[in-house]
Design a protein around this motif. Structure first.
Motif, mmCIF file in Angstrom:
data_model
loop_
_atom_site.group_PDB
_atom_site.id
_atom_site.type_symbol
_atom_site.label_atom_id
_atom_site.label_comp_id
_atom_site.label_asym_id
_atom_site.label_seq_id
_atom_site.Cartn_x
_atom_site.Cartn_y
_atom_site.Cartn_z
ATOM 1 N N ALA A 423 -36.022 5.521 53.584
ATOM 2 C CA ALA A 423 -35.111 5.475 54.511
ATOM 3 C C ALA A 423 -35.334 4.520 55.648
ATOM 4 C CB ALA A 423 -34.885 7.039 55.154
ATOM 5 N N GLY A 424 -34.226 4.295 56.251
ATOM 6 C CA GLY A 424 -34.491 3.118 57.236
ATOM 7 C C GLY A 424 -33.257 1.952 57.699
ATOM 8 N N ASP A 425 -33.414 1.510 58.561
ATOM 9 C CA ASP A 425 -32.036 0.626 59.124
ATOM 10 C C ASP A 425 -32.029 -0.535 58.279
ATOM 11 O OD1 ASP A 425 -31.718 2.192 61.330
ATOM 12 O OD2 ASP A 425 -32.715 0.731 62.879
ATOM 13 N N THR A 426 -32.982 -1.019 57.414
ATOM 14 C CA THR A 426 -32.810 -2.060 56.464
ATOM 15 C C THR A 426 -31.999 -1.724 55.147
ATOM 16 O OG1 THR A 426 -35.038 -1.612 55.598
ATOM 17 C CG2 THR A 426 -34.935 -3.374 57.247
ATOM 18 N N LEU A 427 -31.988 -0.328 55.039
ATOM 19 C CA LEU A 427 -31.242 -0.044 53.965
ATOM 20 C C LEU A 427 -29.844 0.379 54.168
ATOM 21 C CD1 LEU A 427 -33.834 2.215 52.231
ATOM 22 C CD2 LEU A 427 -33.277 -0.043 51.721
ATOM 23 N N ASP A 428 -29.253 0.596 55.581
ATOM 24 C CA ASP A 428 -28.320 1.252 55.793
ATOM 25 C C ASP A 428 -27.151 0.552 55.449
ATOM 26 O OD1 ASP A 428 -29.698 3.464 56.817
ATOM 27 O OD2 ASP A 428 -29.537 2.974 58.856
ATOM 28 N N GLN A 429 -27.190 -0.647 55.530
ATOM 29 C CA GLN A 429 -25.877 -1.645 55.202
ATOM 30 C C GLN A 429 -25.717 -2.013 53.716
ATOM 31 O OE1 GLN A 429 -23.730 -1.992 57.758
ATOM 32 N NE2 GLN A 429 -25.434 -1.009 58.988
ATOM 33 N N LEU A 430 -26.555 -1.330 53.054
ATOM 34 C CA LEU A 430 -26.583 -1.752 51.509
ATOM 35 C C LEU A 430 -25.677 -0.713 50.913
ATOM 36 C CD1 LEU A 430 -30.347 -2.564 50.684
ATOM 37 C CD2 LEU A 430 -28.465 -4.021 51.366
ATOM 38 N N SER A 431 -25.314 -1.032 49.587
ATOM 39 C CA SER A 431 -24.283 0.062 48.821
ATOM 40 C C SER A 431 -24.673 -0.122 47.248
ATOM 41 C CB SER A 431 -22.845 -0.613 49.078
ATOM 42 O OG SER A 431 -22.528 -1.902 48.529
ATOM 43 N N ASP A 432 -23.735 0.637 46.768
ATOM 44 C CA ASP A 432 -24.319 0.886 45.441
ATOM 45 C C ASP A 432 -23.823 -0.523 44.631
ATOM 46 O OD1 ASP A 432 -25.126 3.438 45.367
ATOM 47 O OD2 ASP A 432 -23.126 4.369 44.873
ATOM 48 N N ASP A 433 -22.813 -1.116 45.260
ATOM 49 C CA ASP A 433 -22.487 -2.522 44.645
ATOM 50 C C ASP A 433 -23.308 -3.762 45.126
ATOM 51 O OD1 ASP A 433 -20.287 -1.522 43.408
ATOM 52 O OD2 ASP A 433 -19.075 -1.503 45.160
ATOM 53 N N ASP A 434 -24.273 -3.323 46.009
ATOM 54 C CA ASP A 434 -25.114 -4.344 46.435
ATOM 55 C C ASP A 434 -26.419 -3.777 46.664
ATOM 56 O OD1 ASP A 434 -26.039 -6.887 47.413
ATOM 57 O OD2 ASP A 434 -25.313 -6.497 49.330
ATOM 58 N N PRO A 435 -27.145 -3.416 45.841
ATOM 59 C CA PRO A 435 -28.324 -2.283 45.982
ATOM 60 C C PRO A 435 -29.526 -3.207 46.300
ATOM 61 C CG PRO A 435 -27.932 -2.446 43.606
ATOM 62 C CD PRO A 435 -26.838 -3.262 44.467
ATOM 63 N N PRO A 436 -30.596 -2.629 46.740
ATOM 64 C CA PRO A 436 -31.875 -3.264 46.767
ATOM 65 C C PRO A 436 -32.717 -3.102 45.484
ATOM 66 C CG PRO A 436 -32.055 -0.904 47.582
ATOM 67 C CD PRO A 436 -30.749 -1.198 47.561
ATOM 68 N N GLN A 437 -33.596 -3.909 45.104
ATOM 69 C CA GLN A 437 -34.307 -3.946 43.869
ATOM 70 C C GLN A 437 -35.848 -3.248 43.862
ATOM 71 O OE1 GLN A 437 -32.779 -4.638 41.206
ATOM 72 N NE2 GLN A 437 -30.835 -5.172 42.668
ATOM 73 N N PRO A 438 -36.028 -2.523 43.057
ATOM 74 C CA PRO A 438 -37.378 -1.892 43.131
ATOM 75 C C PRO A 438 -38.481 -2.855 42.581
ATOM 76 C CG PRO A 438 -36.254 -1.049 41.285
ATOM 77 C CD PRO A 438 -35.514 -1.813 41.889
ATOM 78 N N SER A 439 -39.643 -2.722 43.196
ATOM 79 C CA SER A 439 -40.754 -3.554 42.737
ATOM 80 C C SER A 439 -42.049 -2.748 42.566
ATOM 81 C CB SER A 439 -41.373 -4.714 43.799
ATOM 82 O OG SER A 439 -42.272 -5.436 43.347
ATOM 83 N N VAL A 440 -42.463 -2.534 41.225
ATOM 84 C CA VAL A 440 -43.350 -1.519 41.109
ATOM 85 C C VAL A 440 -44.580 -2.017 40.067
ATOM 86 C CG1 VAL A 440 -43.619 0.908 39.826
ATOM 87 C CG2 VAL A 440 -41.325 0.382 40.974
ATOM 88 N N HIS A 441 -45.589 -1.301 40.481
ATOM 89 C CA HIS A 441 -46.907 -2.283 39.945
ATOM 90 C C HIS A 441 -47.792 -1.016 39.460
ATOM 91 C CE1 HIS A 441 -45.533 -6.227 40.310
ATOM 92 N NE2 HIS A 441 -45.261 -5.867 41.760
#
Length: 515
Positions: A423-441
């Motif tokens: 959660a956080g401000d950097t995520l508030d403006q994103l949407s299902d049509d423009d989502p962030p990408q996970p980076s997992v290792h």
């Protein structure tokens, strides 16, 4: 070599009525380090054995007899009685107009529920520590020292939880761990309108001696500025600076049916770190199947701390202990600490009464006899770290069976699904049509099907992934790492976790179970 580190075997502490200053305390600690260590003699052991928890709770400080009770100081001071778990008396001095005076133990400072116990107490029993209380009705506690070099504060939330220590010696080495004592304190009387209170302390132990100057302020949360001068008597395998100790039994991450009626039990839920190159890390705590030590290498760290991020009462359901109000504790170095690592020791536990989490800074190089150390830092006791990251933050970590519902029988019993909420401000403006990408290792095994989901009910973004693989070599955990990216930017702190693969049952209930 700085002047404070040079030997001066003639250094002595001031007697009653003589002037006191911190440099004299430093000189005395330095001189002690060059002399053989003599452990304090235990006195009145049979009597102290009888002062267990219930008896101790029946011993009350007389408020009218508190130090500075009749003065216009910002705080008053009450003293702790010796008991079954705090058996070594400490010397407490007050410094007024620059001159030191030792405070004599007197049983009349206390009120006893058991008059027979009061009559048996020797006149020279002594104190085990003290606490500072602010003025007001009721007078809230600000800070307390009791036992070895432990101290703690309820912070701005007025709820005790985790503790700090003066120093950690060989923590994680089993019976080799040592617990130096704050053997003497000097309480500098503040002026009526003072915004800070100063405490000095002498540390004595088999491996190390030290002088501490602690400046207490309370703008809202409790803040301690600590000057530390340490001198080694003997070699140490692991010297821990600014150590913190807390309790983590279970949370939504590792809860199991039938363990306890409460959904979560912990004083802290994660280790947060800001590295020297400004990386923001969140290591979710675990209750491991065996002792686990993790070392996070760094150079000139900006800060680290044990935090309680989950502040929702419904997640704990315990109004008596109020886990949702337990303070977080953040360490901020006040000068360049150089190379070393943040050490995290996690011990297995099946009860909430034991502090099984230890965190501290370990300087690089050998901690050898004769070495002098200088570390200054600031401790923040409050609801959060003082500089929360602009990046999105980890809010919850959950695990379960890998795969989709209804496909469990097709999965290895070692496979595990991980679900991390950000959660956080950097995520508030994103949407299902423009989502962030996970980076997992993962350090071992493989990651399958990583994806994100926006949870409208909470406004959070959730990272899902499955870990699959065989048991790692040498019975070590799998180190997992995850974050969120948007384009070429990292927009969330880095989640870290130590996963111990273990077989989950294929069925949660027996086939003939009835509801």
């Amino acid at each position: 070599m700085p002047a404070w580190a040079r030997a001066d075997t003639a250094a002595a502490l001031p007697a009653d009525g003589e002037a006191f200053d911190f440099e004299a305390l430093v000189a005395h600690a330095r001189a002690l380090s060059q002399q053989p260590y003599h452990a304090p003699d235990e006195r009145y052991g049979q009597l102290l054995d009888e002062i267990g928890y219930e008896a101790f709770m029946g011993i009350h400080t007389r408020k009218e007899a508190a130090l500075w009770a009749d003065d216009a100081t910002p705080v008053t001071v009450e003293f702790f009685h010796l008991d079954q778990n705090a058996r070594t008396p400490v010397a407490i001095h007050v410094v007024e107009s620059g001159r030191s005076r030792r405070i004599a133990y007197d049983s009349d400072l206390f009120r006893y529920d058991d008059p027979a116990l009061a009559e048996r107490l020797p006149a020279d029993l002594g104190f085990s520590g003290f606490r500072m209380l602010g003025r007001g009705d009721p007078a809230g506690e600000w800070l307390a020292f009791k036992g070895a070099s432990y101290f703690r504060s309820p912070g701005g939330l007025d709820q005790y939880g985790l503790s700090a220590r003066g120093v950690a010696v060989d923590t994680g080495y089993g019976n080799d761990e040592a617990f130096p004592d704050f053997s003497q304190y000097w309480l500098i009387k503040p002026e009526p309108n003072a915004t800070t209170i100063t405490i000095c302390a002498l540390l004595e132990g088999e491996h190390v001696t030290g002088a501490y100057r602690i400046v207490l302020s309370r703008p809202n949360d409790v803040i301690l500025d600590i000057e530390t001068r340490l001198f080694q008597r003997r070699d140490v395998q692991r010297l821990g600076i600014a150590p913190l100790t807390s309790m983590f039994w279970f949370s939504e991450t590792n809860a199991r049916r039938g363990v306890d009626w409460r959904p979560e039990i912990h004083d802290s839920d994660g280790l947060a770190m800001t590295t020297g190159d400004n990386q923001r890390l969140w290591r979710a705590l675990v209750n491991p199947p065996r002792s686990q030590y993790s070392a996070f290498q760094d150079n000139s760290p900006k800060g680290f701390g044990l935090l309680q991020r989950d502040r929702v009462f419904d997640h704990y359901q315990d109004p008596d202990v109020a886990f949702e109000n337990r303070p977080s504790l953040w360490v901020e170095p006040l000068h360049d600490w150089g190379r070393g690592h943040v050490g995290l020791l996690e011990l297995p536990t099946d009860e909430e009464v034991y502090d099984n989490i230890n965190v501290f800074w370990v300087p690089a190089g050998k901690a050898a006899a004769g070495h002098a150390w200088h570390f200054d830092y600031r401790l923040y006791w409050g609801a959060d770290q003082p500089d929360p990251p602009a990046l999105a933050r980890v809010m919850a970590t959950r695990t379960g069976r890998a795969g989709a519902p209804g496909t469990y029988e097709d999965q290895s019993v070692l496979a595990r699904k991980f679900v991390i909420d950000f959660a956080g401000d950097t995520l508030d403006q994103l949407s299902d049509d423009d989502p962030p990408q996970p980076s997992v290792h993962a350090s071992h095994g493989r990651i399958e099907n990583p994806y994100v989901q926006h949870v409208e009910q909470t406004g959070r973004w959730r990272v899902f992934f499955d870990w699959k693989g065989a048991l790692p070599p040498d019975n070590t955990p799998v180190d997992l790492q995850a974050t969120l990216r948007y384009g070429d930017r990292q927009i969330a702190e880095t989640w870290l976790y130590a996963y111990y693969p273990e077989a989950l049952p294929r069925q949660l209930h027996s086939e003939d179970a009835t509801v």
